[in-house]
Enzyme design. Structure first.
Site, PDB file in Angstrom:
ATOM      1  N   TYR A  60      -0.721  -8.271   7.837  1.00 32.91           N
ATOM      2  CA  TYR A  60      -1.914  -9.011   8.284  1.00 32.91           C
ATOM      3  C   TYR A  60      -1.620 -10.464   8.660  1.00 32.91           C
ATOM      4  O   TYR A  60      -2.518 -11.214   9.015  1.00 32.91           O
ATOM      5  CB  TYR A  60      -3.029  -8.910   7.242  1.00 32.91           C
ATOM      6  CG  TYR A  60      -3.740  -7.572   7.222  1.00 32.91           C
ATOM      7  CD1 TYR A  60      -3.431  -6.570   8.148  1.00 32.91           C
ATOM      8  CD2 TYR A  60      -4.726  -7.286   6.283  1.00 32.91           C
ATOM      9  CE1 TYR A  60      -4.083  -5.343   8.132  1.00 32.91           C
ATOM     10  CE2 TYR A  60      -5.391  -6.057   6.276  1.00 32.91           C
ATOM     11  CZ  TYR A  60      -5.060  -5.092   7.196  1.00 32.91           C
ATOM     12  OH  TYR A  60      -5.708  -3.883   7.183  1.00 32.91           O
ATOM     13  N   GLY A  64       1.709  -9.962   4.848  1.00 32.79           N
ATOM     14  CA  GLY A  64       2.678  -9.061   5.470  1.00 32.79           C
ATOM     15  C   GLY A  64       2.145  -8.629   6.823  1.00 32.79           C
ATOM     16  O   GLY A  64       2.058  -9.427   7.761  1.00 32.79           O
ATOM     17  N   ASP A  97       0.833  -1.205   0.000  1.00 24.38           N
ATOM     18  CA  ASP A  97       0.000   0.000   0.000  1.00 24.38           C
ATOM     19  C   ASP A  97       0.875   1.266   0.000  1.00 24.38           C
ATOM     20  O   ASP A  97       0.698   2.183  -0.829  1.00 24.38           O
ATOM     21  CB  ASP A  97      -0.871  -0.051   1.262  1.00 24.38           C
ATOM     22  CG  ASP A  97      -2.109   0.818   1.187  1.00 24.38           C
ATOM     23  OD1 ASP A  97      -2.356   1.401   0.116  1.00 24.38           O
ATOM     24  OD2 ASP A  97      -2.822   0.903   2.200  1.00 24.38           O
TER      25      ASP A  97
HETATM   26  N1  AR6 Z   1       5.769  -5.570  -4.213  1.00 24.10           N
HETATM   27  C1  AR6 Z   1       5.271  -6.824  -4.052  1.00 24.10           C
HETATM   28  N2  AR6 Z   1       5.045  -7.380  -2.844  1.00 24.10           N
HETATM   29  C2  AR6 Z   1       5.355  -6.645  -1.746  1.00 24.10           C
HETATM   30  C3  AR6 Z   1       5.878  -5.324  -1.833  1.00 24.10           C
HETATM   31  C4  AR6 Z   1       6.086  -4.795  -3.135  1.00 24.10           C
HETATM   32  N3  AR6 Z   1       6.570  -3.558  -3.324  1.00 24.10           N
HETATM   33  N4  AR6 Z   1       6.066  -4.856  -0.560  1.00 24.10           N
HETATM   34  C5  AR6 Z   1       5.690  -5.847   0.282  1.00 24.10           C
HETATM   35  N5  AR6 Z   1       5.272  -6.931  -0.420  1.00 24.10           N
HETATM   36  P1  AR6 Z   1       1.484  -6.086   3.120  1.00 24.10           P
HETATM   37  P2  AR6 Z   1      -1.126  -7.134   4.056  1.00 24.10           P
HETATM   38  C6  AR6 Z   1       4.743  -8.227   0.077  1.00 24.10           C
HETATM   39  O1  AR6 Z   1       1.917  -5.838   4.518  1.00 24.10           O
HETATM   40  O2  AR6 Z   1      -0.478  -8.226   4.806  1.00 24.10           O
HETATM   41  C7  AR6 Z   1      -0.656  -2.024   4.868  1.00 24.10           C
HETATM   42  O3  AR6 Z   1      -0.187  -1.154   5.861  1.00 24.10           O
HETATM   43  C8  AR6 Z   1       5.001  -8.558   1.531  1.00 24.10           C
HETATM   44  O4  AR6 Z   1       6.255  -9.193   1.687  1.00 24.10           O
HETATM   45  O5  AR6 Z   1       1.758  -5.080   2.094  1.00 24.10           O
HETATM   46  O6  AR6 Z   1      -2.327  -7.444   3.204  1.00 24.10           O
HETATM   47  C9  AR6 Z   1      -2.104  -1.767   4.482  1.00 24.10           C
HETATM   48  O7  AR6 Z   1      -2.442  -0.405   4.558  1.00 24.10           O
HETATM   49  C10 AR6 Z   1       3.841  -9.505   1.857  1.00 24.10           C
HETATM   50  O8  AR6 Z   1       4.180 -10.852   1.515  1.00 24.10           O
HETATM   51  O9  AR6 Z   1      -0.127  -6.349   3.050  1.00 24.10           O
HETATM   52  C11 AR6 Z   1      -2.856  -2.589   5.479  1.00 24.10           C
HETATM   53  O10 AR6 Z   1      -3.050  -1.912   6.694  1.00 24.10           O
HETATM   54  C12 AR6 Z   1       2.728  -9.046   0.943  1.00 24.10           C
HETATM   55  O11 AR6 Z   1       3.331  -8.185  -0.024  1.00 24.10           O
HETATM   56  C13 AR6 Z   1      -1.959  -3.784   5.699  1.00 24.10           C
HETATM   57  O12 AR6 Z   1      -0.645  -3.345   5.388  1.00 24.10           O
HETATM   58  C14 AR6 Z   1       1.598  -8.297   1.637  1.00 24.10           C
HETATM   59  O13 AR6 Z   1       2.119  -7.485   2.667  1.00 24.10           O
HETATM   60  C15 AR6 Z   1      -2.289  -4.917   4.770  1.00 24.10           C
HETATM   61  O14 AR6 Z   1      -1.514  -6.033   5.117  1.00 24.10           O
END
Ligand code: AR6
Length: 179
Positions: free
Chosen positions: A127, A125, A40
């Site tokens: 969550y 991530g 995000d």
């Molecule tokens: N490109 C691809 N994957 C990524 C990237 C990137 N640039 N950065 C992280 N990941 P998360 P969630 C991976 O935390 O768990 C936010 O604050 C990361 O390693 O982005 O759905 C929102 O505002 C992980 O495996 O999303 C919400 O409050 C995956 O993407 C909350 O985090 C998802 O990690 C959502 O949490």
């Protein structure tokens, strides 16, 4: 790694989703749609303020649902914002909510004539959804969807780091062996 599902392609890549050149990228957002960390934070940082301006008008998004905005300065022309479940042990309907994120995001793509979509690994991530479980759900849901609907031609998972990529590759290999 890639597999064909009817007329569509399902692809796994290691990388950063903000660099994806598909028509849409999916954001792992929260219910406010007003930004955060992880995917995000990266999408809003690279995509610029136009995305947040549109998000403000959407009035948030329920867990398991998805809403679309411009891609701002991203290569992708649209961002599909979806809200994954916070993992609480698995007994709170998390699997169904996570599957719903993938289905509703692909619904949004189809409704907007989008033929290529990149997904991150939603909920794994901040969550805290266990990656292996999340990978199985993500890949099964997208595969089932592409069997039913032909409009989206390319779905790419952009996985952050080798470990995430390997986990998804193993899950995809197991899924395709069993079908
Ligand atoms: N490109 C691809 N994957 C990524 C990237 C990137 N640039 N950065 C992280 N990941 P998360 P969630 C991976 O935390 O768990 C936010 O604050 C990361 O390693 O982005 O759905 C929102 O505002 C992980 O495996 O999303 C919400 O409050 C995956 O993407 C909350 O985090 C998802 O990690 C959502 O949490």
């Amino acid at each position: 790694m890639e597999v064909r599902i009817n007329h569509s392609k399902l692809e796994l890549k290691e990388g950063d989703i903000t660099e994806a050149d598909t028509e849409a990228v999916v954001n792992a957002a929260n219910r406010s749609l007003l930004g955060g960390g992880g995917v995000d934070g990266a999408i809003h940082r690279v995509g610029g303020p136009e995305i947040l301006e549109e998000c403000r008008k959407l009035g948030g998004c329920e867990t398991g649902d998805a809403k679309i905005t411009t891609g701002g300065n991203l290569k992708a022309k649209c961002v599909i914002h979806t809200v994954g479940p916070v993992y609480q042990g698995g007994g709170k309907g998390e699997a169904e909510l996570l599957a719903s994120c993938y289905r509703r995001s692909l619904d949004a793509a189809r409704e907007n004539g989008i033929k290529s979509v990149s997904f991150p690994s939603i909920s794994t991530g901040a969550y805290r959804y266990p990656m292996e479980e999340a990978a199985k759900i993500a890949l099964r849901t997208v595969t089932d969807y592409l069997k039913k609907h032909q409009e989206v031609e390319l779905v790419r998972f952009v996985l952050y780091g080798k470990s995430a990529y390997d986990t998804y590759s193993q899950a995809l290999a197991a899924l395709t062996e069993n079908t």
